[in-house]
Design a protein around this motif. Sequence first.
Motif, PDB file in Angstrom:
ATOM      1  N   GLN A 179       0.842  -1.195   0.000  1.00  0.00           N
ATOM      2  CA  GLN A 179       0.000   0.000   0.000  1.00  0.00           C
ATOM      3  C   GLN A 179       0.885   1.255   0.000  1.00  0.00           C
ATOM      4  O   GLN A 179       1.740   1.411   0.869  1.00  0.00           O
ATOM      5  CB  GLN A 179      -0.914   0.021   1.236  1.00  0.00           C
ATOM      6  CG  GLN A 179      -1.827  -1.188   1.352  1.00  0.00           C
ATOM      7  CD  GLN A 179      -2.866  -1.252   0.255  1.00  0.00           C
ATOM      8  OE1 GLN A 179      -3.431  -0.237  -0.139  1.00  0.00           O
ATOM      9  NE2 GLN A 179      -3.139  -2.448  -0.246  1.00  0.00           N
ATOM     10  N   LYS A 184      -2.779  12.378  -2.925  1.00  0.00           N
ATOM     11  CA  LYS A 184      -3.914  11.590  -2.432  1.00  0.00           C
ATOM     12  C   LYS A 184      -3.456  10.259  -1.830  1.00  0.00           C
ATOM     13  O   LYS A 184      -3.972   9.181  -2.144  1.00  0.00           O
ATOM     14  CB  LYS A 184      -4.923  11.357  -3.555  1.00  0.00           C
ATOM     15  CG  LYS A 184      -5.545  12.643  -4.076  1.00  0.00           C
ATOM     16  CD  LYS A 184      -6.570  12.379  -5.163  1.00  0.00           C
ATOM     17  CE  LYS A 184      -7.181  13.702  -5.650  1.00  0.00           C
ATOM     18  NZ  LYS A 184      -8.191  13.478  -6.720  1.00  0.00           N
ATOM     19  N   LYS A 228     -10.364  14.262   3.343  1.00  0.00           N
ATOM     20  CA  LYS A 228     -10.665  12.872   3.722  1.00  0.00           C
ATOM     21  C   LYS A 228      -9.431  11.972   3.682  1.00  0.00           C
ATOM     22  O   LYS A 228      -9.542  10.747   3.525  1.00  0.00           O
ATOM     23  CB  LYS A 228     -11.760  12.268   2.824  1.00  0.00           C
ATOM     24  CG  LYS A 228     -13.004  13.135   2.668  1.00  0.00           C
ATOM     25  CD  LYS A 228     -13.681  13.402   3.993  1.00  0.00           C
ATOM     26  CE  LYS A 228     -14.944  14.240   3.817  1.00  0.00           C
ATOM     27  NZ  LYS A 228     -15.605  14.574   5.099  1.00  0.00           N
ATOM     28  N   HIS A 251      -8.739   0.824   4.286  1.00  0.00           N
ATOM     29  CA  HIS A 251      -9.096   2.185   3.905  1.00  0.00           C
ATOM     30  C   HIS A 251      -8.731   2.527   2.456  1.00  0.00           C
ATOM     31  O   HIS A 251      -8.904   3.667   2.033  1.00  0.00           O
ATOM     32  CB  HIS A 251      -8.413   3.196   4.848  1.00  0.00           C
ATOM     33  CG  HIS A 251      -9.008   3.226   6.216  1.00  0.00           C
ATOM     34  ND1 HIS A 251      -8.676   2.305   7.178  1.00  0.00           N
ATOM     35  CD2 HIS A 251      -9.933   4.052   6.782  1.00  0.00           C
ATOM     36  CE1 HIS A 251      -9.345   2.560   8.291  1.00  0.00           C
ATOM     37  NE2 HIS A 251     -10.112   3.608   8.071  1.00  0.00           N
ATOM     38  N   SER A 252      -8.228   1.550   1.720  1.00  0.00           N
ATOM     39  CA  SER A 252      -7.837   1.816   0.336  1.00  0.00           C
ATOM     40  C   SER A 252      -9.047   1.887  -0.573  1.00  0.00           C
ATOM     41  O   SER A 252     -10.095   1.283  -0.305  1.00  0.00           O
ATOM     42  CB  SER A 252      -6.882   0.731  -0.163  1.00  0.00           C
ATOM     43  OG  SER A 252      -7.558  -0.510  -0.290  1.00  0.00           O
ATOM     44  N   GLN A 253      -8.925   2.608  -1.674  1.00  0.00           N
ATOM     45  CA  GLN A 253     -10.009   2.745  -2.634  1.00  0.00           C
ATOM     46  C   GLN A 253     -10.351   1.402  -3.277  1.00  0.00           C
ATOM     47  O   GLN A 253     -11.522   1.098  -3.515  1.00  0.00           O
ATOM     48  CB  GLN A 253      -9.630   3.763  -3.716  1.00  0.00           C
ATOM     49  CG  GLN A 253      -9.528   5.191  -3.210  1.00  0.00           C
ATOM     50  CD  GLN A 253      -9.176   6.170  -4.320  1.00  0.00           C
ATOM     51  OE1 GLN A 253      -8.912   5.767  -5.441  1.00  0.00           O
ATOM     52  NE2 GLN A 253      -9.182   7.454  -3.998  1.00  0.00           N
ATOM     53  N   GLU A 254      -9.340   0.592  -3.555  1.00  0.00           N
ATOM     54  CA  GLU A 254      -9.568  -0.700  -4.192  1.00  0.00           C
ATOM     55  C   GLU A 254     -10.408  -1.598  -3.288  1.00  0.00           C
ATOM     56  O   GLU A 254     -11.340  -2.270  -3.741  1.00  0.00           O
ATOM     57  CB  GLU A 254      -8.222  -1.382  -4.499  1.00  0.00           C
ATOM     58  CG  GLU A 254      -7.424  -0.735  -5.614  1.00  0.00           C
ATOM     59  CD  GLU A 254      -6.702   0.530  -5.159  1.00  0.00           C
ATOM     60  OE1 GLU A 254      -6.698   0.780  -3.943  1.00  0.00           O
ATOM     61  OE2 GLU A 254      -6.181   1.256  -6.025  1.00  0.00           O
ATOM     62  N   TYR A 255     -10.084  -1.615  -1.997  1.00  0.00           N
ATOM     63  CA  TYR A 255     -10.821  -2.447  -1.046  1.00  0.00           C
ATOM     64  C   TYR A 255     -12.257  -1.964  -0.929  1.00  0.00           C
ATOM     65  O   TYR A 255     -13.201  -2.775  -0.882  1.00  0.00           O
ATOM     66  CB  TYR A 255     -10.126  -2.387   0.327  1.00  0.00           C
ATOM     67  CG  TYR A 255     -10.728  -3.319   1.352  1.00  0.00           C
ATOM     68  CD1 TYR A 255     -10.279  -4.642   1.482  1.00  0.00           C
ATOM     69  CD2 TYR A 255     -11.741  -2.892   2.201  1.00  0.00           C
ATOM     70  CE1 TYR A 255     -10.832  -5.500   2.419  1.00  0.00           C
ATOM     71  CE2 TYR A 255     -12.298  -3.745   3.147  1.00  0.00           C
ATOM     72  CZ  TYR A 255     -11.835  -5.033   3.254  1.00  0.00           C
ATOM     73  OH  TYR A 255     -12.384  -5.890   4.184  1.00  0.00           O
ATOM     74  N   ASN A 256     -12.456  -0.651  -0.876  1.00  0.00           N
ATOM     75  CA  ASN A 256     -13.798  -0.103  -0.752  1.00  0.00           C
ATOM     76  C   ASN A 256     -14.656  -0.405  -1.978  1.00  0.00           C
ATOM     77  O   ASN A 256     -15.864  -0.616  -1.874  1.00  0.00           O
ATOM     78  CB  ASN A 256     -13.743   1.409  -0.516  1.00  0.00           C
ATOM     79  CG  ASN A 256     -13.246   1.739   0.889  1.00  0.00           C
ATOM     80  OD1 ASN A 256     -13.511   0.987   1.816  1.00  0.00           O
ATOM     81  ND2 ASN A 256     -12.516   2.828   1.036  1.00  0.00           N
ATOM     82  N   LYS A 257     -14.025  -0.426  -3.169  1.00  0.00           N
ATOM     83  CA  LYS A 257     -14.752  -0.761  -4.385  1.00  0.00           C
ATOM     84  C   LYS A 257     -15.260  -2.201  -4.335  1.00  0.00           C
ATOM     85  O   LYS A 257     -16.403  -2.490  -4.686  1.00  0.00           O
ATOM     86  CB  LYS A 257     -13.849  -0.565  -5.612  1.00  0.00           C
ATOM     87  CG  LYS A 257     -13.586   0.885  -5.983  1.00  0.00           C
ATOM     88  CD  LYS A 257     -12.647   0.977  -7.174  1.00  0.00           C
ATOM     89  CE  LYS A 257     -12.347   2.438  -7.510  1.00  0.00           C
ATOM     90  NZ  LYS A 257     -11.369   2.534  -8.634  1.00  0.00           N
ATOM     91  N   LYS A 272     -18.121  -2.491  -1.779  1.00  0.00           N
ATOM     92  CA  LYS A 272     -19.384  -1.952  -2.283  1.00  0.00           C
ATOM     93  C   LYS A 272     -20.026  -2.918  -3.275  1.00  0.00           C
ATOM     94  O   LYS A 272     -21.249  -3.065  -3.327  1.00  0.00           O
ATOM     95  CB  LYS A 272     -19.136  -0.593  -2.954  1.00  0.00           C
ATOM     96  CG  LYS A 272     -18.852   0.532  -1.959  1.00  0.00           C
ATOM     97  CD  LYS A 272     -18.575   1.836  -2.678  1.00  0.00           C
ATOM     98  CE  LYS A 272     -18.282   2.956  -1.662  1.00  0.00           C
ATOM     99  NZ  LYS A 272     -17.980   4.238  -2.345  1.00  0.00           N
TER     100      LYS A 272
END
Length: 267
Positions: A97, A132, A170, A256-262, A265
């Motif tokens: 990460q 970011k 954020k 908290h990574s974007q990939e994990y959140n995608k 979801k």
Amino acid sequence: MQQNLFIKCNRCGGINESKKIIENNYICNLCGYYETLDYSQRLSMIIDQNSFEETNIHTEFYDPIKFPGYCEKHESIVSKVNLNEAVVTGRGCISGQQVMVGVMDTRYMMGSMGVIVGEKVTRLFEDAKKEKLPVVMFVASGGARMQEGIFSLMQMAKTAAAVSSFSETKGLYISVLTNPTTGGVSASFAFLGDIILAEPGALIGFAGKRVIEQTINEKLPSNFQTSEFLFEHGYIDLIVERKRLRETLGDILKIHSQEYNKIFKQE
């Protein structure tokens, strides 16, 4: 440089074989005391191999109030440990990460915060905001640097403002409190993390225990201003053993990574 075969524990005074204490992550094999790490030891323990790129390297010594002997002390430290300030910043990876990372080093004036430290910490958060990326900060400091007077105290507000600006976008900020975390650093960016971790047995506080006891005329608990005491009172989110710190940080960053959140979801 020849390495010492044995290392004396700073708490129990016991003698440890250098090889064994290094294998044990610089923790005393006799009493479990956590030895203070320098920035290179910390980076090699946490950051993925060959992923660290230092930022804001070229900083010049600054003596705002022309404090007697300050320049000489700086030159003496640089010649002994090849370290020109109390914090090293950069970008790298933890368990794959990407992060911006800052590591304070107590070999330089006990990790005290002066103008240059304040500037490097501020730029760290500004770079993270621009790119970011999350920020992981390893804190170890005696507080504000007395040799810079009011200029050192101004860094408390400066670094706090940088964290606030970063948080408005954020961005994730993980603060890792190590031994010691005290004074103006504890009263500024150290305790502003979204997630605050600490190593076991770390000294963490603002004013010294004896000063507080004399001020309030009361005897304080024996474990006062330790990471365990602060955890019990809700000031720290988690106390993490050194051998598990890299794994824990990697898990937090992944969650908290974007990939994990995608993926979350989609499920």
